[in-house]
Design an enzyme around this catalytic site. Sequence first.
Site, mmCIF file in Angstrom:
data_model
loop_
_atom_site.group_PDB
_atom_site.id
_atom_site.type_symbol
_atom_site.label_atom_id
_atom_site.label_comp_id
_atom_site.label_asym_id
_atom_site.label_seq_id
_atom_site.Cartn_x
_atom_site.Cartn_y
_atom_site.Cartn_z
ATOM 1 N N VAL A 211 4.874 -3.846 1.204
ATOM 2 C CA VAL A 211 4.625 -2.975 0.057
ATOM 3 C C VAL A 211 5.967 -2.434 -0.396
ATOM 4 C CG1 VAL A 211 2.239 -2.337 0.615
ATOM 5 C CG2 VAL A 211 4.125 -0.960 1.514
ATOM 6 N N SER A 212 6.050 -2.085 -1.684
ATOM 7 C CA SER A 212 7.331 -1.717 -2.284
ATOM 8 C C SER A 212 7.746 -0.270 -2.095
ATOM 9 C CB SER A 212 7.301 -1.999 -3.789
ATOM 10 O OG SER A 212 7.063 -3.355 -4.024
ATOM 11 N N THR A 213 6.787 0.634 -2.099
ATOM 12 C CA THR A 213 7.156 2.048 -2.130
ATOM 13 C C THR A 213 6.693 2.793 -0.893
ATOM 14 O OG1 THR A 213 5.126 2.780 -3.212
ATOM 15 C CG2 THR A 213 6.920 2.027 -4.655
#
Length: 167
Positions: free
Chosen positions: A20-22
């Site tokens: 996941v990015s954040t």
Amino acid sequence: MARTPRTAPATTKAVGYIRVSTDKQVDHGISLDAQRTKLEAYAALYDLELVEVIVDAGVSAKTLHRPGLQQALGMLRRGEADALLVAKLDRLTRSVKDLGTLLDKYFADDFTLLSVADSIDTRTAAGRLVLNVLMSVAQWERETIRERTTEAMHHLKEQGRYAGGEA
């Protein structure tokens, strides 16, 4: 001397990769658990031995220099797995250039890339075609988001409104 044809192993060993990015997605999302569940179900359905699931939590896909991804690729190089399994291609990369690098170094001849949501299996010509089409769309999507964000920030700035950064 005649060559003995190489036979496929009875069960393909796959290393799973989820991302996941954040940090917000890490702290409040269910995405990592959902991705892991998809990998486990896919492995069971297609008789893959899922040797490990490696996580990059809160890490963008804009570069291939991610700790988890490098660990997964290392497992391929060391022969600990035959395939890399992702829930969706954009968890691996959104860059056509980076995908090309991965295909050339890993998935052209030596290892298999499998994507659950995208029905990609690089062992087949059709799987490689779908992979390339989807990567082009993913890169277009990323560039479109960047353009829209830049335009919105510019519009706010022209209006003298707060546009992020230090207040």
